[in-house]
Each structure stands twice: as structure tokens, then as C-alpha cells.
Write an enzyme that holds these catalytic residues in place. Structure first.
Site, short mmCIF file in Angstrom:
data_model
loop_
_atom_site.label_atom_id
_atom_site.label_comp_id
_atom_site.label_asym_id
_atom_site.label_seq_id
_atom_site.Cartn_x
_atom_site.Cartn_y
_atom_site.Cartn_z
N CYS A 1 40.15 36.12 53.11
CA CYS A 1 38.83 35.66 52.75
C CYS A 1 37.85 36.80 52.95
O CYS A 1 38.02 37.63 53.81
CB CYS A 1 38.45 34.49 53.62
SG CYS A 1 38.88 34.72 55.33
N GLY B 1 42.47 51.38 49.10
CA GLY B 1 43.18 50.75 47.98
C GLY B 1 42.23 50.31 46.86
O GLY B 1 42.54 50.45 45.68
N1 PLP Z 1 45.65 45.97 46.83
C1 PLP Z 1 46.29 45.07 47.59
C2 PLP Z 1 47.55 44.46 47.08
C3 PLP Z 1 45.78 44.70 48.83
O1 PLP Z 1 46.41 43.80 49.56
C4 PLP Z 1 44.58 45.32 49.28
C5 PLP Z 1 43.98 44.94 50.59
O2 PLP Z 1 43.69 43.80 50.84
C6 PLP Z 1 43.95 46.25 48.46
C7 PLP Z 1 44.51 46.56 47.25
C8 PLP Z 1 42.66 46.92 48.86
O3 PLP Z 1 42.86 47.94 49.80
P1 PLP Z 1 41.66 48.45 50.72
O4 PLP Z 1 41.41 47.38 51.74
O5 PLP Z 1 42.15 49.73 51.31
O6 PLP Z 1 40.48 48.67 49.83
#
Ligand code: PLP
Length: 366
Positions: free
Chosen positions: A316, A72
Site C-alpha cells: 500500500c 526500480g
Molecule cells: N518493480 C517491482 C516488481 C517492485 O516490486 C518494485 C517495488 O515495490 C518496484 C519495481 C519499484 O522499485 P523501487 O522501490 O526501487 O522504486
């Protein structure tokens, strides 16, 4: 004694689904560079393309729109890389906020919903010459509160204002209905480990014809949109998790009732309990709960000892809890430091919520 600990931190990461685990084990068997022309490479390519189909089906996009990434965070960075100015909300994930070097920030209501009137005013105020290099980036559901955002309305506003639009779909994927194509987004971000796939793999969805400014320079994999030999094992796991997650929306609809019952118990029996976003549409799995006067960190530790894994309002990093920018933007004041997040997953059962209520009441009942 002897009870398995309850896991209620699925918005941080969900356990690996057995289907994903099986696909990963299978993928570990043979050398697999999907770009190789020999039979091993061709077999690997078939697996990657099948995974792309599964992810596309779950996200309502075309397979060709799916670009695999490392998760993400990278997807958010990649989608936003080509834009000089970002219009975003006050409750986005840090991986969006960190990209917003030049940014306009939209307020949220005290329930944690992006304020459409403010969005309208912010977008109307953009200078015309800035519009071609501006993107609106708004998350579909917030990771701390579970509050679902008015993405369709925000897409319409972006279109009226001739600017591109991206949505971080990481938390909403598989938990609520969503179609990339129907929403007419330019870009969307997905992550495997929130739906029961492995961490370290995700995807950015790209509307046909839209450009993507590469972050990595190299071999031009993923049709030149994301260089680097594909994370074959991760992608196999993501594909299997996406297929397995296909029916999950009904599970989360049922879960919203278990969650609501849990919250009703807390509000009835725990003095000064407060639930964030209770009056607005939320993901069925998430509860953001504060008990006035009890620090979130202490609650997380007390629950851990009592056999339930939850998190402080904000996830965190390196074990340090920092005040949540999400709850601050909602005007939570001191309650922000007293908020914990409870989040169920694909594996969570009704009895888990009941056990969690018992744990809470054992500690905090009046
Ligand atoms: N966007 C949101 C809303 C998230 O909750 C997260 C994860 O915590 C991410 C992006 C990031 O994803 P990743 O852990 O795959 O980098």
C-alpha cells in the site's frame, strides 16, 4: 513476550545487510564526487566501478551495461521512456503501468502466469509501422504472488515480432538464476533495497548498442545515460549488497520448502484458506494467501499485534490498501480483498516460518 517481531514483508523492502551497512558507513567518510579529477574523486570512482562490477556479476551483464538510477521505479520509467507504444502484462508494477499511456495488455492465467498464447496474438496484431517504436515489458517475478514469468519465451516472441523487450527483474534478482546477457534482453530493471541494499538506488541494464532516452537533463553522468551526481553512498551499499547476495539462490531454494510447509499447514488447518499460484513456479520466498471471509487489512493488523509483519495482497502507498490489480487480473474476485502476502528475505530462517505458522494458527485455526 519479548520475542522479536517476525518480519515477513521483504518484497516491500528487505533489511539492510551488514555488508551494505559497513560499505555505507565507509562511503560516508570523505567527499566523494566520482567525476572529480583529484584523489578524492578518483577514490570515489573506484568504489562506483567496483559496485558496477558486483551488480553486473549478480545480474549476468557486462559492467558497461549497468546504469545506476534511483531505484526500480526510475529504471522502469527510463527503460520505457523512448517508446511510443508498450505491450505489457496485466500484472506489472505500477511504475510500468503508469508508463503505458499507449498500451496493449496481455492477460494472465488464474495462476498468475502471463498467457503466452495471448502474448503471441497481441504481438502478431501490431501494425508494422508501430513495431520500431514498440517495446514489450514483462516482469520476471510478480511482487504480490511471487509467480515466475516465462521471460525467455516472451523474449523469443519479441524477437520474432521485431520489437524491443524489457524485463522488471526487481523481485527476481538474487532469488533465482538470471542472466541479462543469456536472456538477450534489451533492458532490465533492478532495485537495491529488495536484496538488502539501501532504498533509493537501483540500476537499468542496457544491451550494448541500445539507446536510452534520458529522463533527467544535466551533466551527462553515467556516460550520458543518467544525469546527476551519482548517489555515491547508495551505490556503495548496492554494490556490497550485490556481492553479499551472490549465494542467495540456494537460500531461497531451501526457503521454498519452509514456505511450502507453512502453506500446507494453513491449507490443512485454516478453514477456507487459499494459496495463489501454488501450482506454478514461484520465488521461494513468497506466499500469497487468502482466507475467505477475512479481510486482508484486518488480518495484517491482527498479525501485527501478534508479532508478525506481513502485508495485504498489494503493497500500500500512504497506508491505504487498494484492491490488487494483480489478483483481479487472475480472476480472484472477492478473494482479492482477503489476500495477504508473506515474503521472506536473506535473513529469514526456517524457524521464522515455523513461528509464523504458530501465529496464524493461533488466530485462525478451525
Ligand atoms: N518493480 C517491482 C516488481 C517492485 O516490486 C518494485 C517495488 O515495490 C518496484 C519495481 C519499484 O522499485 P523501487 O522501490 O526501487 O522504486
Amino acid at each position: 513476550m519479548g520475542m522479536t517481531p517476525l518480519y515477513f514483508d521483504n518484497n516491500a523492502t528487505a533489511p539492510l545487510r551488514p555488508e551494505a551497512s559497513a560499505a555505507i558507513h565507509k562511503a560516508m567518510g570523505a567527499p566523494a564526487n566520482p567525476s572529480s579529477v583529484h584523489s578524492f574523486g578518483r577514490t570515489a570512482r573506484l568504489t562506483v566501478e567496483a559496485a558496477r562490477e558486483s551488480v553486473a556479476l549478480l545480474a549476468g551483464s557486462r559492467a558497461a551495461d549497468v546504469v545506476f538510477t534511483s531505484g526500480g521505479t526510475e529504471s522502469n520509467n527510463l527503460a520505457l521512456a523512448g517508446f511510443a507504444h508498450i505491450v505489457t502484462s496485466a500484472i506489472e508494477h505500477d511504475s510500468v503501468r503508469a508508463c503505458a499511456v499507449s498500451a496493449s495488455v496481455i492477460n494472465v492465467t488464474s495462476d498468475g502466469v502471463i498467457d503466452l498464447e495471448h502474448a503471441r496474438a497481441v504481438l502478431a496484431g501490431l501494425p508494422d509501422e508501430q513495431r520500431p517504436s514498440t517495446i514489450l515489458s514483462v516482469m520476471a517475478a510478480n511482487n504480490e504472488t511471487g509467480v515466475i514469468q516465462p521471460v525467455a519465451e516472451l523474449v523469443a516472441l519479441a524477437r520474432e515480432n521485431n520489437i524491443a523487450v524489457h524485463s522488471d527483474m526487481v523481485q527476481l534478482l538474487a532469488k533465482d538464476h538470471f542472466s541479462f546477457a543469456a536472456l538477450d534482453l534489451d533492458y532490465a530493471s533492478l532495485s537495491a533495497h529488495k536484496i538488502g541494499g539501501p532504498a533509493g538506488v537501483g540500476a537499468v541494464l542496457v544491451k550494448p548498442g541500445n539507446a536510452l532516452q534520458s529522463l533527467l537533463r544535466g551533466g551527462g553522468q553515467e556516460q550520458g545515460r543518467r544525469s546527476g551526481t551519482e548517489n555515491f553512498i547508495g551505490i556503495a551499499g548496492f554494490g556490497a549488497a550485490a556481492s553479499a547476495a551472490f549465494g542467495d539462490v540456494a537460500h531461497y531454494e531451501a526457503m521454498s520448502k519452509w514456505r511450502d510447509q507453512f502453506e500446507d499447514m494453513m491449507l490443512a488447518h485454516v478453514p477456507d484458506a487459499h494459496v495463489f499460484g501454488q501450482q506454478v513456479p514461484r520465488l521461494g520466498n513468497t506466499s500469497c494467501l487468502a482466507i475467505a471471509g477475512k479481510s486482508a487489512e484486518t488480518m495484517v493488523m491482527a498479525l501485527d499485534i501478534a508479532g508478525a509483519a506481513i502485508s495485504a495482497g498489494s503493497a500500500c502507498s500512504s497506508g491505504k490498501v487498494k484492491t490488487s490489480h494483480v489478483l483481479a487480473a487472475m480472476g480472484a474476485g472477492d478473494l482479492a480483498g482477503q489476500a495477504v502476502r508473506i515474503s521472506g528475505g536473506w535473513q529469514t530462517k526456517k524457524t521464522d516460518f515455523e513461528r509464523l505458522a504458530d501465529v496464524f494458527l493461533g488466530l485462525y485455526k478451525r
